[in-house]
Design a protein around this motif. Structure first.
Motif, PDB file in Angstrom:
ATOM      1  N   MET A 177      -0.679   6.952   8.801  1.00  0.00           N
ATOM      2  CA  MET A 177       0.789   6.375   9.157  1.00  0.00           C
ATOM      3  C   MET A 177       0.504   5.015   9.464  1.00  0.00           C
ATOM      4  O   MET A 177       1.379   4.115   9.056  1.00  0.00           O
ATOM      5  CB  MET A 177       1.475   7.388  10.066  1.00  0.00           C
ATOM      6  CG  MET A 177       2.645   6.864  10.343  1.00  0.00           C
ATOM      7  SD  MET A 177       3.925   6.501   8.946  1.00  0.00           S
ATOM      8  CE  MET A 177       4.214   8.444   8.531  1.00  0.00           C
ATOM      9  N   THR A 178      -0.470   4.691  10.544  1.00  0.00           N
ATOM     10  CA  THR A 178      -0.478   3.229  10.883  1.00  0.00           C
ATOM     11  C   THR A 178      -1.076   2.562   9.761  1.00  0.00           C
ATOM     12  O   THR A 178      -0.468   1.243   9.430  1.00  0.00           O
ATOM     13  CB  THR A 178      -1.574   3.340  12.011  1.00  0.00           C
ATOM     14  OG1 THR A 178      -1.268   4.030  12.856  1.00  0.00           O
ATOM     15  CG2 THR A 178      -1.560   1.795  12.948  1.00  0.00           C
ATOM     16  N   GLU A 179      -1.806   3.066   8.888  1.00  0.00           N
ATOM     17  CA  GLU A 179      -2.360   2.099   7.718  1.00  0.00           C
ATOM     18  C   GLU A 179      -1.270   1.780   6.581  1.00  0.00           C
ATOM     19  O   GLU A 179      -0.889   0.639   6.377  1.00  0.00           O
ATOM     20  CB  GLU A 179      -3.444   3.005   7.061  1.00  0.00           C
ATOM     21  CG  GLU A 179      -3.921   2.084   5.661  1.00  0.00           C
ATOM     22  CD  GLU A 179      -4.775   2.758   4.904  1.00  0.00           C
ATOM     23  OE1 GLU A 179      -5.747   3.040   5.269  1.00  0.00           O
ATOM     24  OE2 GLU A 179      -4.101   3.478   3.810  1.00  0.00           O
ATOM     25  N   ALA A 180      -0.326   3.026   6.616  1.00  0.00           N
ATOM     26  CA  ALA A 180       1.091   2.542   5.820  1.00  0.00           C
ATOM     27  C   ALA A 180       1.942   1.534   6.398  1.00  0.00           C
ATOM     28  O   ALA A 180       2.302   0.470   5.389  1.00  0.00           O
ATOM     29  CB  ALA A 180       1.649   3.990   5.424  1.00  0.00           C
ATOM     30  N   LEU A 181       2.201   1.552   7.649  1.00  0.00           N
ATOM     31  CA  LEU A 181       2.851   0.670   8.079  1.00  0.00           C
ATOM     32  C   LEU A 181       2.363  -0.825   8.043  1.00  0.00           C
ATOM     33  O   LEU A 181       2.869  -1.704   7.742  1.00  0.00           O
ATOM     34  CB  LEU A 181       3.154   0.930   9.544  1.00  0.00           C
ATOM     35  CG  LEU A 181       3.897   2.305   9.815  1.00  0.00           C
ATOM     36  CD1 LEU A 181       3.854   2.705  11.261  1.00  0.00           C
ATOM     37  CD2 LEU A 181       5.315   2.077   9.499  1.00  0.00           C
ATOM     38  N   MET A 182       1.113  -0.963   8.442  1.00  0.00           N
ATOM     39  CA  MET A 182       0.415  -2.195   8.045  1.00  0.00           C
ATOM     40  C   MET A 182       0.263  -2.827   6.903  1.00  0.00           C
ATOM     41  O   MET A 182       0.550  -3.988   6.648  1.00  0.00           O
ATOM     42  CB  MET A 182      -1.053  -1.959   9.069  1.00  0.00           C
ATOM     43  CG  MET A 182      -1.974  -3.431   9.299  1.00  0.00           C
ATOM     44  SD  MET A 182      -0.726  -4.520  10.212  1.00  0.00           S
ATOM     45  CE  MET A 182      -0.454  -6.040   9.178  1.00  0.00           C
ATOM     46  N   ALA A 183       0.129  -1.964   5.997  1.00  0.00           N
ATOM     47  CA  ALA A 183      -0.069  -2.096   4.458  1.00  0.00           C
ATOM     48  C   ALA A 183       1.376  -2.969   4.240  1.00  0.00           C
ATOM     49  O   ALA A 183       1.278  -3.980   3.435  1.00  0.00           O
ATOM     50  CB  ALA A 183      -0.388  -0.956   3.556  1.00  0.00           C
ATOM     51  N   ALA A 184       2.359  -2.264   4.593  1.00  0.00           N
ATOM     52  CA  ALA A 184       3.611  -2.617   4.269  1.00  0.00           C
ATOM     53  C   ALA A 184       4.054  -4.062   4.606  1.00  0.00           C
ATOM     54  O   ALA A 184       4.688  -4.906   4.091  1.00  0.00           O
ATOM     55  CB  ALA A 184       4.762  -1.676   4.569  1.00  0.00           C
ATOM     56  N   ILE A 185       3.696  -4.234   6.004  1.00  0.00           N
ATOM     57  CA  ILE A 185       3.822  -5.453   6.635  1.00  0.00           C
ATOM     58  C   ILE A 185       3.014  -6.745   6.014  1.00  0.00           C
ATOM     59  O   ILE A 185       3.570  -7.733   5.703  1.00  0.00           O
ATOM     60  CB  ILE A 185       3.580  -5.286   8.172  1.00  0.00           C
ATOM     61  CG1 ILE A 185       4.750  -4.421   8.900  1.00  0.00           C
ATOM     62  CG2 ILE A 185       3.590  -6.936   8.878  1.00  0.00           C
ATOM     63  CD1 ILE A 185       4.179  -4.199  10.184  1.00  0.00           C
ATOM     64  N   ALA A 186       1.953  -6.489   5.760  1.00  0.00           N
ATOM     65  CA  ALA A 186       1.031  -7.344   5.206  1.00  0.00           C
ATOM     66  C   ALA A 186       1.516  -7.668   3.608  1.00  0.00           C
ATOM     67  O   ALA A 186       1.622  -8.917   3.379  1.00  0.00           O
ATOM     68  CB  ALA A 186      -0.712  -6.985   5.027  1.00  0.00           C
ATOM     69  N   GLN A 187       1.888  -6.811   2.851  1.00  0.00           N
ATOM     70  CA  GLN A 187       2.290  -7.210   1.463  1.00  0.00           C
ATOM     71  C   GLN A 187       3.713  -7.829   1.444  1.00  0.00           C
ATOM     72  O   GLN A 187       3.766  -8.468   0.513  1.00  0.00           O
ATOM     73  CB  GLN A 187       2.048  -5.897   0.641  1.00  0.00           C
ATOM     74  CG  GLN A 187       2.962  -4.940   0.722  1.00  0.00           C
ATOM     75  CD  GLN A 187       2.923  -3.703  -0.245  1.00  0.00           C
ATOM     76  OE1 GLN A 187       1.480  -3.266  -0.147  1.00  0.00           O
ATOM     77  NE2 GLN A 187       3.715  -2.875  -0.522  1.00  0.00           N
ATOM     78  N   SER A 188       4.390  -7.849   2.364  1.00  0.00           N
ATOM     79  CA  SER A 188       5.706  -8.118   2.350  1.00  0.00           C
ATOM     80  C   SER A 188       5.875  -9.535   2.824  1.00  0.00           C
ATOM     81  O   SER A 188       6.647 -10.317   2.520  1.00  0.00           O
ATOM     82  CB  SER A 188       6.792  -7.442   3.098  1.00  0.00           C
ATOM     83  OG  SER A 188       6.126  -7.562   4.379  1.00  0.00           O
ATOM     84  N   ALA A 189       4.361 -10.251   3.364  1.00  0.00           N
ATOM     85  CA  ALA A 189       4.539 -11.411   3.924  1.00  0.00           C
ATOM     86  C   ALA A 189       4.477 -12.471   2.550  1.00  0.00           C
ATOM     87  O   ALA A 189       3.901 -12.228   1.590  1.00  0.00           O
ATOM     88  CB  ALA A 189       3.330 -11.532   4.757  1.00  0.00           C
ATOM     89  N   PRO A 190       5.280 -13.605   2.595  1.00  0.00           N
ATOM     90  CA  PRO A 190       5.308 -14.609   1.739  1.00  0.00           C
ATOM     91  C   PRO A 190       3.855 -15.035   1.274  1.00  0.00           C
ATOM     92  O   PRO A 190       3.444 -15.339  -0.032  1.00  0.00           O
ATOM     93  CB  PRO A 190       6.141 -15.893   2.191  1.00  0.00           C
ATOM     94  CG  PRO A 190       6.884 -15.133   3.131  1.00  0.00           C
ATOM     95  CD  PRO A 190       6.074 -13.939   3.699  1.00  0.00           C
ATOM     96  N   GLU A 191       2.732 -15.130   2.035  1.00  0.00           N
ATOM     97  CA  GLU A 191       1.461 -15.781   1.965  1.00  0.00           C
ATOM     98  C   GLU A 191       0.890 -14.733   1.013  1.00  0.00           C
ATOM     99  O   GLU A 191       0.190 -15.136   0.005  1.00  0.00           O
ATOM    100  CB  GLU A 191       0.851 -15.762   2.986  1.00  0.00           C
ATOM    101  CG  GLU A 191      -0.426 -16.415   2.813  1.00  0.00           C
ATOM    102  CD  GLU A 191      -1.176 -17.057   4.181  1.00  0.00           C
ATOM    103  OE1 GLU A 191      -0.643 -16.957   5.218  1.00  0.00           O
ATOM    104  OE2 GLU A 191      -2.345 -17.497   4.044  1.00  0.00           O
ATOM    105  N   ALA A 192       1.100 -13.312   1.387  1.00  0.00           N
ATOM    106  CA  ALA A 192       0.432 -12.363   0.395  1.00  0.00           C
ATOM    107  C   ALA A 192       0.895 -12.383  -0.969  1.00  0.00           C
ATOM    108  O   ALA A 192       0.014 -12.310  -2.101  1.00  0.00           O
ATOM    109  CB  ALA A 192       0.660 -10.989   0.931  1.00  0.00           C
ATOM    110  N   LYS A 193       2.308 -12.630  -1.047  1.00  0.00           N
ATOM    111  CA  LYS A 193       2.730 -12.464  -2.297  1.00  0.00           C
ATOM    112  C   LYS A 193       2.211 -13.699  -3.292  1.00  0.00           C
ATOM    113  O   LYS A 193       2.135 -13.819  -4.573  1.00  0.00           O
ATOM    114  CB  LYS A 193       4.376 -12.734  -2.248  1.00  0.00           C
ATOM    115  CG  LYS A 193       4.861 -11.338  -1.868  1.00  0.00           C
ATOM    116  CD  LYS A 193       6.559 -11.174  -2.044  1.00  0.00           C
ATOM    117  CE  LYS A 193       6.976  -9.974  -1.429  1.00  0.00           C
ATOM    118  NZ  LYS A 193       6.154  -8.795  -1.644  1.00  0.00           N
TER     119      LYS A 193
END
Ligand code: 1HE
Length: 261
Positions: free
Chosen positions: A228-244
């Motif tokens: 669950m923690t991984e899913a939350l962190m993954a969602a935050i990381a991939q939604s950052a403009p820098e990741a995109k």
């Protein structure tokens, strides 16, 4: 490049986006007294926002001889507990500070020196490095987080053996056991650590945060909570403009490919 003296035993040099923290007590093999441990805490709590990664090294022939044993004799049990908690705060400031930390190891990495190294995220050892926990033969126990961090690197069985028998690991065996992730020729640990830190400094800050603050917490969670923690962190990381932007650059052929050495 600016070098700031933090305490008599510690200096800070800013090299671009990398902070180089140096233990400067070679006459005492960089043994960690109270002033040094408090200095370490202060340095990591006050790194400027221009710093994106850090390196720790020790001046002289050894990384660090551990706790300054000359300060041990005066303490009673309550004093000992507070002293240990002071180390915990300082080494938590290293492990859970604002940036990833690489340690450049050589010579003795023993006792509290190994506890310090194990609070860093990447350990680069040169061929002169050796690891030990002499607390066992001195009639004491680890107190700087070693019982929590060292087994996570090398396992409970190895730490038990080291403390019961005084076993010393050399650089090669130490790398195989998991003390260090990199092994380099003598005298090259700092250069390799700086190279890695410069690379790390270019990562997205969210990724560095996830790896230094979230991954160790996930490793301590049950599998269900960890996922669950991984899913939350993954969602935050991939939604950052820098990741995109970084993913787009790859898809458009502007980013590096994964290549074997
Ligand atoms: C020290 C310390 C120290 C050196 N506290 N003064 N750590 C240890 O049990 C390791 C103790 N040190 C050693 O085994 C050796 O000193 C070394 C292998 C690291 C280096 O050997 P060498 O031959 O290069 O140096 P040396 O001649 O032993 O030491 C030079 C000086 O540093 C000498 O002082 P001097 O005034 O006679 O010149 C040593 O006394 C001094 N020195 N290490 C105080 N550790 C949070 S709990 C953590 C618990 C621990 O870390 S316990 C493990 C402590």
């Amino acid at each position: 490049m600016t070098t700031t003296r933090i305490t008599d035993e510690l200096s800070l040099e800013i090299r671009g986006a990398v902070a180089l923290i140096r233990l400067t007590r070679p006459a005492k093999r960089n043994a960690i007294n109270d002033s040094l441990v408090l200095g370490l805490r202060d340095v990591f709590e006050n790194l400027g926002s221009e710093v994106k990664a850090a390196v720790i090294e020790g001046e002289g022939d050894h990384f660090c001889a551990g706790l300054d044993l000359s300060e041990l004799s005066e303490r009673d049990a309550v004093g000992g507990m507070h002293h240990s908690r002071m180390w915990h705060k300082a080494l938590d400031a290293v492990q859970f500070g604002p940036v990833p930390v690489v340690s450049a190891l050589h010579g003795a990495v023993v006792g509290g020196g190994l506890e310090l190294a194990s609070a860093t995220h990447i350990r680069v050892a040169d061929e002169s490095t050796f690891y030990a926990l002499p607390e066992g033969s001195r009639g004491i126990f680890v107190g700087g987080g070693g019982s929590v961090r060292v087994p996570r690197l090398v396992g409970v069985a190895r730490m038990t053996d080291m403390m019961l028998t005084g076993r010393v690991y050399n650089a090669q065996d130490g790398e195989r056991a998991g003390f260090a992730q990199y092994l380099v020729p003598a005298g090259q640990a700092l250069a390799k650590a700086m190279e890695l830190a410069e690379k790390i400094a270019q990562n997205a800050p969210t990724t560095n945060f996830a790896l230094t603050h979230v991954l160790p917490r996930i490793a301590d969670q049950t599998a269900d909570h960890g996922l669950m923690t991984e899913a939350l962190m993954a969602a935050i990381a991939q939604s950052a403009p820098e990741a995109k932007e970084r993913v787009k650059a790859f898809l458009e052929g502007r980013a590096n490919k994964v290549r074997k050495d």
